[in-house]
Enzyme design. Structure first.
Site, PDB file in Angstrom:
ATOM      1  N   ARG A   1      -0.876   8.958   2.131  1.00 21.42           N
ATOM      2  CA  ARG A   1      -2.265   9.386   2.002  1.00 21.42           C
ATOM      3  C   ARG A   1      -2.431  10.902   2.001  1.00 21.42           C
ATOM      4  NH1 ARG A   1      -5.286   4.939   5.941  1.00 21.42           N
ATOM      5  NH2 ARG A   1      -5.193   3.213   4.446  1.00 21.42           N
TER       6      ARG A   1
ATOM      7  N   ARG B   1      -0.531   8.882   9.436  1.00 22.48           N
ATOM      8  CA  ARG B   1      -0.437   7.429   9.624  1.00 22.48           C
ATOM      9  C   ARG B   1      -0.056   6.715   8.333  1.00 22.48           C
ATOM     10  NH1 ARG B   1      -4.040   3.069   8.944  1.00 22.48           N
ATOM     11  NH2 ARG B   1      -5.810   4.428   8.477  1.00 22.48           N
TER      12      ARG B   1
ATOM     13  N   HIS C   1      -8.827   9.896   3.831  1.00 29.48           N
ATOM     14  CA  HIS C   1      -8.514   8.815   2.895  1.00 29.48           C
ATOM     15  C   HIS C   1      -8.757   9.329   1.481  1.00 29.48           C
ATOM     16  CE1 HIS C   1      -8.295   4.968   0.900  1.00 29.48           C
ATOM     17  NE2 HIS C   1      -7.915   4.417   2.051  1.00 29.48           N
TER      18      HIS C   1
ATOM     19  N   HIS D   1     -11.011  10.088   7.571  1.00 30.84           N
ATOM     20  CA  HIS D   1     -10.784   8.650   7.733  1.00 30.84           C
ATOM     21  C   HIS D   1     -10.206   8.256   9.088  1.00 30.84           C
ATOM     22  CE1 HIS D   1     -10.092   4.554   6.449  1.00 30.84           C
ATOM     23  NE2 HIS D   1      -8.789   4.658   6.657  1.00 30.84           N
TER      24      HIS D   1
ATOM     25  N   GLU E   1       0.833  -1.197   0.000  1.00 32.95           N
ATOM     26  CA  GLU E   1       0.000   0.000   0.000  1.00 32.95           C
ATOM     27  C   GLU E   1       0.869   1.249   0.000  1.00 32.95           C
ATOM     28  OE1 GLU E   1      -2.695  -0.396   3.277  1.00 32.95           O
ATOM     29  OE2 GLU E   1      -3.697  -2.148   2.413  1.00 32.95           O
TER      30      GLU E   1
END
Length: 545
Positions: A278, A374, A231, A339, A113
């Site tokens: 992100r 994060r 997100h 998110h 990811e």
């Protein structure tokens, strides 16, 4: 309603802690809706850890630090990364069915990811959270020391002592229309995040920041609330809400394109492209939408084999197909949405807060792992690692009997006051709060909008507090009060950080001094002496990392 442990929340953090705590004492797990109504159940991507030979702890640590943009606690990052593989093995042992490589009995099929330099994400296709929740719940229900109570809305923590020596002895809980005292030797906040503070979110409806708000009212330290992760890819469709298009779709090669079919990530991060962190991808999409005036951008994976798409992402494929979007032939319309909260109730490496006998785990806690942003799939990992460390800390304590000191009963506890029969009073304030936060305190911020947001939220919060005192307590009123407090904390933390960092992006930031390498956490607490307005906060300290 006495117990040794009172755990508020039934996600991965609460259930993982409960299974360990139940070996030593009685556990009450309470949740304000159904037992599976939590963010864990919606998590698609997976749980990240060093699980392959071509990976290493140092690589995972470095990826986490880069994503955190200078604000990660390095000790915490190392703890979580190094203890992660063992925690995942324990999940496997209780029956979590992570996908394995074809023809293999042991080796996991690891995904990749955004922000990760290696494949290290263990998954159950795109239903990872649901699979983990299923296994943990099944294990918890087999344990005679664990009692799970649904439809229990926690109102406030019960504390004793002065501000500097406060002790938590349980919580006031609204259940079946009555307020009850739940006394416990240890209280654990696992209430999830704050996504419902914003107009658009991937979070479940329960994510109203209850744990953060309750801890703040009790006097606990709250840190880094300005870091709200948006997100990048929430499904944009008028017939659905809150449906996440997993980071793993980009990890498997999907492209981000505009309405003309043009890829655009090269303009924002030419090296990592769609696999940037992100914060970078969310800001890129936000910028493209503002330039074009389009309502969304598109995620295109049509160049991959259709059978691979259907097998790897069965939930996403099925949901989109229901809405008339065949992802094997059509790009997916997506927008950013609130998110994840990277701040929260400040804890140490055992999950302990600044109030004795009060712990916080999962998204409710600010441990220092995530810093200013994060890294994808590190949240589930943090939850299981800190659940184990918190349980080990509790094992080292000599727990006394639950405190039975009589309390001064608040007005709402005796259910005095009128019944608020006009839902518009709650719904209108709820809608205004969320729109103010989305428009003024969203992906891109500036000082003028933050000042306007602060003034408007203070006015709304005062009205909410008046309603709360005058009318009979209800679940809707409790949630509204909580999101008002959380909104203020986010705004004040954002105003206190005058330069862009991680998820906090200012259009009119103060120039950074390249020679100044120090970074700070913003830590807030409730003012001890207050007169006309009980929710005021003050920045009490910064922690240098």
């Amino acid at each position: 309603m006495d117990s040794d442990y009172l755990i508020i929340g039934t996600g991965i953090a609460g259930l993982s802690f409960a299974l360990r705590a139940a070996k030593k004492g009685s556990v009450k797990l309470i949740t304000k809706k159904e037992e599976i109504a939590c963010a864990t159940n919606l998590a698609q991507g997976g749980i990240a850890a060093v699980l392959s030979e071509d990976d290493s702890f140092e690589l995972h640590i470095q990826d986490t630090l880069i994503s955190g943009d200078g604000l990660c606690d390095r000790e915490v990052v190392r703890i979580v990364v190094e203890e992660g593989p063992e925690r995942i093995q324990e999940l496997i042992e209780i029956g979590v069915g992570f996908v394995k490589k074809e023809g293999e009995k042991r080796d996991l099929d690891l995904g990749k990811e955004g922000g990760h330099s290696r494949r290290r994400v263990a998954h159950a296709y795109d239903l990872t959270g649901r699979e983990i929740e299923r296994a943990l719940l099944a294990e918890a229900k087999r344990h005679s020391n664990i009692e799970i109570l649904e439809n229990c809305q926690c109102i406030d923590l019960i504390t004793h002592g002065r501000e500097t020596k406060k002790k938590c002895i349980g919580a006031f809980v609204l259940t079946e229309g009555e307020v009850k005292e739940f006394r416990a030797k240890i209280t654990v906040l696992c209430t999830g995040g704050v996504g419902k503070v914003y107009l658009y979110t991937t979070n479940p409806d329960i994510a109203t920041g209850d744990g953060v708000a309750m801890a703040f009212r009790a006097g606990a330290k709250i840190a880094n609330m300005e870091f709200i992760q948006f997100h990048p890819t929430c499904l944009y469709h008028h017939q659905t809400k809150n449906f996440l298009i997993s980071e793993a779709v980009r990890g498997e090669g999907a492209f981000l394109v505009n309405s003309k079919g043009e890829r655009f990530m090269a303009k924002y991060d030419p090296k990592r492209m769609e696999l940037a962190t992100r914060d970078t991808v969310a800001r890129a999409i936000d910028s493209e939408m503002k330039k074009s005036g389009d309502d969304c951008v598109y995620l295109d994976i049509t160049h991959k084999d259709p059978e691979f798409i259907k097998n790897r992402f069965p939930t996403i494929y099925g949901k989109c197909k229901e809405l008339g979007i065949d992802v094997t032939r059509m790009p997916i319309p997506v927008v950013p949405a609130a998110h994840y909260l990277c701040g929260g109730v400040l804890t140490d490496t055992s999950g302990c807060t600044s109030i004795s006998n009060l712990l916080a785990l999962g998204e409710t806690a600010c441990t220092g792992l995530h810093g200013a942003n994060r890294l994808a799939s590190n949240s589930l990992l943090e939850a299981v690692v800190f659940a184990k460390r918190a349980a080990d800390y509790c094992d080292s304590l000599e727990l006394n009997h639950s405190d039975s000191t009589p309390l001064d009963r608040p007005q709402w506890m005796d259910n005095r006051g009128k019944l608020l029969d006009e839902a518009i009073l709650i719904n209108n304030n709820w809608d205004i709060l969320r729109r103010v936060m989305w428009n003024y305190v969203g992906i891109v911020r500036n000082s003028r909008r933050l000042d306007l947001a602060s003034k408007r939220v203070v006015e709304i919060a005062r009205e909410i507090e008046t309603l709360y005192k005058e009318y009979k307590v209800s679940a809707e009123m409790i949630e509204l009060r909580n999101i008002a407090i959380v909104s203020q904390l986010i705004i004040e933390a954002a105003k206190a950080r005058t330069t862009s960092q991680g998820l906090h992006f200012l259009q009119d930031e103060n120039p950074r001094n390249d020679d100044d390498t120090s970074n700070h956490w913003n830590v807030f607490s409730r003012k001890i002496n207050y007169a006309d307005y009980p929710w005021q906060s003050e920045k009490i300290e910064t922690i240098e990392v």
